[in-house]
Design a protein around this motif. Structure first.
Motif, PDB file in Angstrom:
ATOM      1  N   MET A  45     -10.522   0.494  -9.754  1.00 50.55           N
ATOM      2  CA  MET A  45     -10.930  -0.537 -10.716  1.00 50.55           C
ATOM      3  C   MET A  45     -10.957   0.057 -12.122  1.00 50.55           C
ATOM      4  SD  MET A  45     -14.464  -2.721 -10.832  1.00 50.55           S
ATOM      5  CE  MET A  45     -14.809  -3.829 -12.189  1.00 50.55           C
ATOM      6  N   THR A  46     -10.318  -0.615 -13.050  1.00 52.38           N
ATOM      7  CA  THR A  46     -10.272  -0.135 -14.430  1.00 52.38           C
ATOM      8  C   THR A  46     -11.380  -0.779 -15.244  1.00 52.38           C
ATOM      9  OG1 THR A  46      -7.879   0.153 -14.318  1.00 52.38           O
ATOM     10  CG2 THR A  46      -8.873   0.042 -16.513  1.00 52.38           C
ATOM     11  N   VAL A  47     -12.133   0.037 -15.959  1.00 54.00           N
ATOM     12  CA  VAL A  47     -13.206  -0.461 -16.816  1.00 54.00           C
ATOM     13  C   VAL A  47     -12.729  -0.419 -18.251  1.00 54.00           C
ATOM     14  CG1 VAL A  47     -15.584  -0.147 -17.577  1.00 54.00           C
ATOM     15  CG2 VAL A  47     -14.944   0.382 -15.217  1.00 54.00           C
ATOM     16  N   GLU A  48     -12.904  -1.529 -18.977  1.00 54.02           N
ATOM     17  CA  GLU A  48     -12.423  -1.593 -20.347  1.00 54.02           C
ATOM     18  C   GLU A  48     -13.217  -0.644 -21.244  1.00 54.02           C
ATOM     19  OE1 GLU A  48     -11.544  -5.577 -21.936  1.00 54.02           O
ATOM     20  OE2 GLU A  48     -12.376  -6.289 -20.054  1.00 54.02           O
ATOM     21  N   PRO A  49     -12.578  -0.165 -22.345  1.00 60.29           N
ATOM     22  CA  PRO A  49     -13.312   0.667 -23.307  1.00 60.29           C
ATOM     23  C   PRO A  49     -14.544  -0.069 -23.810  1.00 60.29           C
ATOM     24  CG  PRO A  49     -10.959   0.686 -23.786  1.00 60.29           C
ATOM     25  CD  PRO A  49     -11.186  -0.364 -22.734  1.00 60.29           C
ATOM     26  N   GLY A  50     -15.611   0.688 -24.058  1.00 56.32           N
ATOM     27  CA  GLY A  50     -16.833   0.073 -24.563  1.00 56.32           C
ATOM     28  C   GLY A  50     -17.680  -0.577 -23.503  1.00 56.32           C
ATOM     29  N   VAL A  51     -17.261  -0.441 -22.223  1.00 48.63           N
ATOM     30  CA  VAL A  51     -17.970  -1.080 -21.122  1.00 48.63           C
ATOM     31  C   VAL A  51     -18.170  -0.077 -19.997  1.00 48.63           C
ATOM     32  CG1 VAL A  51     -17.980  -3.015 -19.513  1.00 48.63           C
ATOM     33  CG2 VAL A  51     -16.761  -3.228 -21.671  1.00 48.63           C
ATOM     34  N   ARG A  52     -19.380   0.041 -19.512  1.00 45.51           N
ATOM     35  CA  ARG A  52     -19.657   0.831 -18.323  1.00 45.51           C
ATOM     36  C   ARG A  52     -19.806  -0.108 -17.146  1.00 45.51           C
ATOM     37  NH1 ARG A  52     -24.278   5.044 -20.573  1.00 45.51           N
ATOM     38  NH2 ARG A  52     -22.977   6.087 -22.132  1.00 45.51           N
ATOM     39  N   MET A  53     -19.770   0.465 -15.957  1.00 45.55           N
ATOM     40  CA  MET A  53     -19.919  -0.360 -14.761  1.00 45.55           C
ATOM     41  C   MET A  53     -21.203  -1.175 -14.864  1.00 45.55           C
ATOM     42  SD  MET A  53     -17.328   0.115 -12.777  1.00 45.55           S
ATOM     43  CE  MET A  53     -17.920  -0.443 -11.186  1.00 45.55           C
ATOM     44  N   GLY A  54     -21.081  -2.485 -14.634  1.00 46.08           N
ATOM     45  CA  GLY A  54     -22.243  -3.348 -14.655  1.00 46.08           C
ATOM     46  C   GLY A  54     -22.660  -3.816 -16.037  1.00 46.08           C
ATOM     47  N   GLN A  55     -21.949  -3.373 -17.082  1.00 47.54           N
ATOM     48  CA  GLN A  55     -22.293  -3.776 -18.442  1.00 47.54           C
ATOM     49  C   GLN A  55     -21.428  -4.944 -18.889  1.00 47.54           C
ATOM     50  OE1 GLN A  55     -21.793  -0.399 -20.992  1.00 47.54           O
ATOM     51  NE2 GLN A  55     -23.931   0.176 -20.864  1.00 47.54           N
ATOM     52  N   ASP A  56     -21.981  -5.777 -19.784  1.00 44.67           N
ATOM     53  CA  ASP A  56     -21.181  -6.779 -20.469  1.00 44.67           C
ATOM     54  C   ASP A  56     -20.287  -6.090 -21.482  1.00 44.67           C
ATOM     55  OD1 ASP A  56     -22.377  -8.854 -19.123  1.00 44.67           O
ATOM     56  OD2 ASP A  56     -23.876  -9.225 -20.680  1.00 44.67           O
ATOM     57  N   ARG A  57     -19.150  -6.676 -21.777  1.00 40.10           N
ATOM     58  CA  ARG A  57     -18.299  -6.165 -22.847  1.00 40.10           C
ATOM     59  C   ARG A  57     -19.063  -6.229 -24.166  1.00 40.10           C
ATOM     60  NH1 ARG A  57     -13.055  -9.241 -23.601  1.00 40.10           N
ATOM     61  NH2 ARG A  57     -14.587 -10.815 -24.145  1.00 40.10           N
ATOM     62  N   ASP A  58     -18.711  -5.322 -25.076  1.00 33.58           N
ATOM     63  CA  ASP A  58     -19.319  -5.379 -26.409  1.00 33.58           C
ATOM     64  C   ASP A  58     -19.123  -6.757 -27.027  1.00 33.58           C
ATOM     65  OD1 ASP A  58     -20.048  -2.723 -26.217  1.00 33.58           O
ATOM     66  OD2 ASP A  58     -18.401  -1.984 -27.450  1.00 33.58           O
ATOM     67  N   ALA A  59     -17.921  -7.303 -26.864  1.00 37.61           N
ATOM     68  CA  ALA A  59     -17.628  -8.615 -27.452  1.00 37.61           C
ATOM     69  C   ALA A  59     -18.560  -9.691 -26.905  1.00 37.61           C
ATOM     70  CB  ALA A  59     -16.171  -8.990 -27.188  1.00 37.61           C
ATOM     71  N   SER A  60     -18.869  -9.603 -25.608  1.00 35.55           N
ATOM     72  CA  SER A  60     -19.776 -10.588 -25.004  1.00 35.55           C
ATOM     73  C   SER A  60     -21.183 -10.445 -25.555  1.00 35.55           C
ATOM     74  CB  SER A  60     -19.792 -10.421 -23.481  1.00 35.55           C
ATOM     75  OG  SER A  60     -18.513 -10.640 -22.944  1.00 35.55           O
ATOM     76  N   VAL A  61     -21.599  -9.191 -25.787  1.00 31.60           N
ATOM     77  CA  VAL A  61     -22.920  -8.943 -26.367  1.00 31.60           C
ATOM     78  C   VAL A  61     -22.998  -9.544 -27.768  1.00 31.60           C
ATOM     79  CG1 VAL A  61     -24.495  -7.159 -27.203  1.00 31.60           C
ATOM     80  CG2 VAL A  61     -23.322  -6.862 -25.004  1.00 31.60           C
ATOM     81  N   ILE A  62     -21.963  -9.314 -28.561  1.00 28.69           N
ATOM     82  CA  ILE A  62     -21.950  -9.830 -29.931  1.00 28.69           C
ATOM     83  C   ILE A  62     -21.942 -11.348 -29.921  1.00 28.69           C
ATOM     84  CG2 ILE A  62     -20.592  -9.966 -32.056  1.00 28.69           C
ATOM     85  CD1 ILE A  62     -19.634  -7.081 -31.400  1.00 28.69           C
ATOM     86  N   GLU A  63     -21.131 -11.922 -29.056  1.00 31.27           N
ATOM     87  CA  GLU A  63     -21.070 -13.382 -28.987  1.00 31.27           C
ATOM     88  C   GLU A  63     -22.420 -13.964 -28.579  1.00 31.27           C
ATOM     89  OE1 GLU A  63     -18.047 -16.837 -27.320  1.00 31.27           O
ATOM     90  OE2 GLU A  63     -17.960 -14.802 -26.482  1.00 31.27           O
ATOM     91  N   ARG A  64     -23.097 -13.319 -27.630  1.00 34.12           N
ATOM     92  CA  ARG A  64     -24.419 -13.786 -27.220  1.00 34.12           C
ATOM     93  C   ARG A  64     -25.420 -13.691 -28.367  1.00 34.12           C
ATOM     94  NH1 ARG A  64     -24.983 -10.726 -23.155  1.00 34.12           N
ATOM     95  NH2 ARG A  64     -26.700  -9.326 -23.731  1.00 34.12           N
ATOM     96  N   SER A  65     -25.232 -12.675 -29.228  1.00 36.54           N
ATOM     97  CA  SER A  65     -26.174 -12.483 -30.343  1.00 36.54           C
ATOM     98  C   SER A  65     -26.052 -13.564 -31.409  1.00 36.54           C
ATOM     99  CB  SER A  65     -25.947 -11.107 -30.987  1.00 36.54           C
ATOM    100  OG  SER A  65     -24.804 -11.088 -31.824  1.00 36.54           O
TER     101      SER A  65
END
Length: 205
Positions: free
Chosen positions: A1-21
């Protein structure tokens, strides 16, 4: 399984965090917790610990204020954050150049000594090239600021060419050109070696 940059296993993408903010401003604290240390390290290497605190704080203040403009197609926010930090560091160009020149005049500490690690020491340590730290500092000080920015975003922030292009708002071709020129100058100053060339081979594959 490939994890995108800026994301650890079980984490939301940075972009998702920003959008939620956008609707939950307190959610932006997740981005701070995730990336503040790396932004601080990058700023400290360039300006010293005291100035790095201010740069790191202002980077995230600016990012929070500009979060509605973030392109959520980019999962990893590091290029955006390092771009803001680099712009802020640009206000300290003279201080950075003085710092590098001062390090370039320092003698190498005795083995086992407790001398403060310098900007050039940090690069040299990664590639076991301790003997060139003073020469490297002088070489970095002589680089045009726009070339030094590209070189250090690759060497110290561990960004790829496309990420540096996003961070600085320039074409990838410009990043490659500036990096090539910066590394050529460093190699000339160090007699053919380049302790900042940490990603070149993998990027060109």
């Amino acid at each position: 399984m490939t994890v995108e940059p800026g994301v650890r296993m079980g984490q939301d993408r940075d972009a998702s965090v920003i959008e939620r903010s956008w609707d939950e401003p307190e959610a932006f604290a997740v981005l701070f917790d995730r990336h503040a240390d790396s932004v601080h390290r990058y700023a400290a290497r360039r300006l010293g610990a005291e100035a790095a605190e201010d740069v790191m704080a202002e980077t995230f203040t600016t990012a929070f204020q500009q979060r509605f403009r973030y392109n959520t197609d980019s999962a990893d926010a590091r290029p955006w954050l390092f771009g803001i930090a680099t712009n802020l560091i640009g206000r300290h160009r003279r201080a950075e150049a003085r710092r590098l020149r001062a390090f370039g005049r320092l003698s190498a500490p005795a083995p086992g000594g407790q001398a403060e690690e310098t900007v050039a020491d940090r690069v040299a340590a990664r590639v076991s090239a301790q003997a060139v730290r003073s020469e490297l500092a002088r070489a970095l000080a002589r680089l045009p600021a726009r070339h030094r920015d590209v070189l250090l975003l690759v060497a110290w922030a561990d960004l790829g060419y496309e990420e540096v292009a996003r961070a600085l708002g320039v074409p990838v071709g410009t990043v490659r050109s500036r990096l090539h020129r910066a590394r050529r100058k460093v190699r000339e100053a160090l007699g053919g070696s380049d302790p900042t060339a940490l990603r070149e081979e993998s990027e060109d594959e």
